[in-house]
Design an enzyme around this catalytic site. Structure first.
Site, mmCIF file in Angstrom:
data_model
loop_
_atom_site.group_PDB
_atom_site.id
_atom_site.type_symbol
_atom_site.label_atom_id
_atom_site.label_comp_id
_atom_site.label_asym_id
_atom_site.label_seq_id
_atom_site.Cartn_x
_atom_site.Cartn_y
_atom_site.Cartn_z
ATOM 1 N N GLU A 124 0.844 -1.197 0.000
ATOM 2 C CA GLU A 124 0.000 0.000 0.000
ATOM 3 C C GLU A 124 0.877 1.244 0.000
ATOM 4 O O GLU A 124 1.871 1.312 0.726
ATOM 5 C CB GLU A 124 -0.896 0.065 1.245
ATOM 6 C CG GLU A 124 -2.051 -0.888 1.310
ATOM 7 C CD GLU A 124 -2.904 -0.657 2.557
ATOM 8 O OE1 GLU A 124 -2.821 0.444 3.151
ATOM 9 O OE2 GLU A 124 -3.650 -1.577 2.940
ATOM 10 N N LYS B 32 -15.445 4.663 5.266
ATOM 11 C CA LYS B 32 -14.279 4.343 6.083
ATOM 12 C C LYS B 32 -14.263 5.232 7.317
ATOM 13 O O LYS B 32 -14.508 6.436 7.244
ATOM 14 C CB LYS B 32 -12.979 4.525 5.289
ATOM 15 C CG LYS B 32 -12.783 3.500 4.193
ATOM 16 C CD LYS B 32 -11.336 3.441 3.726
ATOM 17 C CE LYS B 32 -10.471 2.777 4.759
ATOM 18 N NZ LYS B 32 -9.099 2.535 4.274
ATOM 19 N N GLU C 6 -13.619 5.921 -0.577
ATOM 20 C CA GLU C 6 -14.529 5.031 0.149
ATOM 21 C C GLU C 6 -15.232 5.819 1.257
ATOM 22 O O GLU C 6 -14.646 6.124 2.293
ATOM 23 C CB GLU C 6 -13.747 3.851 0.724
ATOM 24 C CG GLU C 6 -13.076 3.001 -0.350
ATOM 25 C CD GLU C 6 -12.172 1.933 0.231
ATOM 26 O OE1 GLU C 6 -12.694 0.939 0.785
ATOM 27 O OE2 GLU C 6 -10.936 2.100 0.160
ATOM 28 N N GLU D 22 -8.956 9.445 5.192
ATOM 29 C CA GLU D 22 -9.180 8.015 4.979
ATOM 30 C C GLU D 22 -10.211 7.754 3.887
ATOM 31 O O GLU D 22 -10.216 6.690 3.278
ATOM 32 C CB GLU D 22 -9.639 7.345 6.279
ATOM 33 C CG GLU D 22 -8.542 7.174 7.311
ATOM 34 C CD GLU D 22 -7.485 6.177 6.857
ATOM 35 O OE1 GLU D 22 -7.853 5.146 6.259
ATOM 36 O OE2 GLU D 22 -6.290 6.427 7.093
#
Length: 465
Positions: free
Chosen positions: A340, A397, A394, A403
């Site tokens: 990541e 999250k 997203e 985030e």
């Protein structure tokens, strides 16, 4: 005295053909002659795509002979071609869960992102051939069927304790979540949890090595260990320090779990996967970190006196810190891969650097760097391989706003910022720009290894006739 060769038959297996050599052929050899070659070990089955059959010889049906090998001279080109294809299509010792140098993480903690089929459309349009997901959702795996994209699935952290003490549980999990989708969905890796050793749960940390071994053992029992890599991504919390890179070592509290994991990973040919975020380092200390150093822009860089190496970007330095830690415990040959990395395009007021300009700069410059297939200053001959985080923003999250804003694409499928990729929709959401049919016609799925194999085989056949 004679030399035995074998007539080869074909067995259909899903989308592939398996050459199965069973019927012996005897070539007379004078008593004083030595055989021109010998096999000390059985030749493993050779799996080849249908597209190669025109180059291999007569038409192939189930268990029909394709070569009679009437002479050693005519058999040699087939031997060489088999060897080339065996290397190109998965016959090597080390399992490879990565094509090229660039991939992306496909998270789905959201209720407004495109369908898995839409995600596959985006990935194919962007020519991204590696994807890591955080579960083994059947709808997602089915969507990747026939796409040619290599997929890494993940066993959730909460399963590890059970998997470590019960050998049948990982076997059952693989039979349900992996095996039914092969070979049409290219599942190339299984991540055993994510960031297990960062210290959040001691019980799961203690279960990691046992679960890791049992997952590999299950793959081996199912004859899948040669094509699916077992891995586990780590966070930087496993290190005591990482600056300068050469001083990096593992935390003492991590070593009891890390050392047996590294020993087994080395034995089976797995790589070391690390989640690395220069964005988080900059966000936590913007006064002392040059943002140009974090964004791959021109800057004075950092000098490591111990190794006499200069670093012009933070990602390279952090990867080499991992190499230094591995070297300190005797695993200097293990390859490091980034599971990541990314940069948030939006954040809360106190999240320094989280904006579309910096996100685009980091990801675009990283992408350009990966296309060059370069290594790091400490390991210049090992190309850096990265899974970028993430495919989509997203919206569900938890945590700070950043985030929810790591995506290359917005929820409607439009690009979050310009990296040269094409979205499902224009940035104003006015119209669809892509179709699966159109992407399929681009022809990017044909690997260059196929071209090399055909060229080499043709040359050998010309030389031996």
């Amino acid at each position: 005295m004679g030399l035995e060769l074998f007539r080869c038959g074909c067995v259909r297996f899903g989308a592939r053909i398996q050459l199965s050599c069973a019927v012996p052929l005897r070539i007379p050899i004078a008593p004083t002659q030595k055989p021109p070659f010998s096999f000390s070990t059985p030749v493993p089955p050779l799996h080849i795509p249908f597209i190669l059959l025109p180059f291999l010889g007569p038409r192939c049906r189930n268990m029909e002979p394709v070569w009679t090998c009437s002479s050693l001279r005519s058999f040699l080109p087939f031997c060489f071609l088999s060897f080339i294809l065996y290397l190109d299509f998965g016959g090597g010792v080390m399992v490879q869960a990565f094509v090229g140098t660039f991939g992306v993480n496909y998270g789905r903690v959201a209720d407004n992102i495109p369908t898995p089929e839409g995600a596959v459309t985006l990935l194919k349009a962007a020519k991204i051939r590696n994807v890591k997901i955080y579960d083994a959702d059947h709808t997602v795996l089915q969507a990747f069927s026939g796409s040619g994209i290599d997929v890494v699935v993940c066993i959730p952290n909460e399963n590890l304790i059970d998997f470590s003490v019960n050998e049948e549980r990982p076997l059952e999990w693989i039979k349900v979540n992996v095996q039914p989708f092969l070979p049409d969905t290219h599942i190339r890796g299984i991540a055993v949890g994510n960031e297990i050793l960062e210290g959040a749960d001691q019980n799961i940390a203690e279960a990691l090595v046992g679960a890791f071994k049992n997952v590999y053992s299950s793959l081996d029992r199912l004859q899948l260990a040669d094509s699916i890599e077992v891995l586990t991504p780590h966070s930087q919390a496993v290190f005591a320090n990482s600056y300068p890179p050469s001083s990096c070592v593992f935390k003492e509290t991590v070593l009891p779990f890390m050392l047996p994991l590294l020993e087994f990973s080395s034995k089976i040919g797995s790589h070391f996967y690390i989640n690395v975020y220069p964005f988080l380092a900059y966000k936590n200390d913007p006064e002392h970190i040059d943002i140009k150093y974090a964004l791959f822009q021109s800057n004075p860089g950092v000098y490591d006196a111990k190794t006499d190496l200069h670093y012009d970007n933070m990602l390279d330095a952090e990867i080499d810190a991992v190499y230094a830690a591995l070297e300190s415990v005797g695993y200097d040959k293990m390859e490091v891969r980034v599971s990541e990395t990314g940069w948030a395009s939006e954040g809360d007021e106190g999240e320094a650097g989280a904006n579309p300009h910096n996100a685009r700069t980091y990801n675009f410059n990283l992408y350009k760097r990966l296309l060059k297939k370069k290594g790091t200053p400490l390991r210049p001959k090992i190309p850096v391989r990265v899974f970028l985080f993430a495919l989509f923003n997203e919206n569900l999250k938890p945590g700070p706003s950043s985030e929810r804003h790591y995506g290359l694409f917005k929820a409607d499928g439009s690009v979050a910022y310009n990296m040269g990729f094409t979205g499902l929709r224009s940035s104003d959401g006015s119209s669809s720009l892509l179709s699966l049919k159109g992407i399929g016609s681009q022809g990017w799925l044909v690997p260059y290894s196929f071209v090399l194999s055909v060229c080499a085989a043709t040359l050998l056949m010309v030389l031996t006739t």
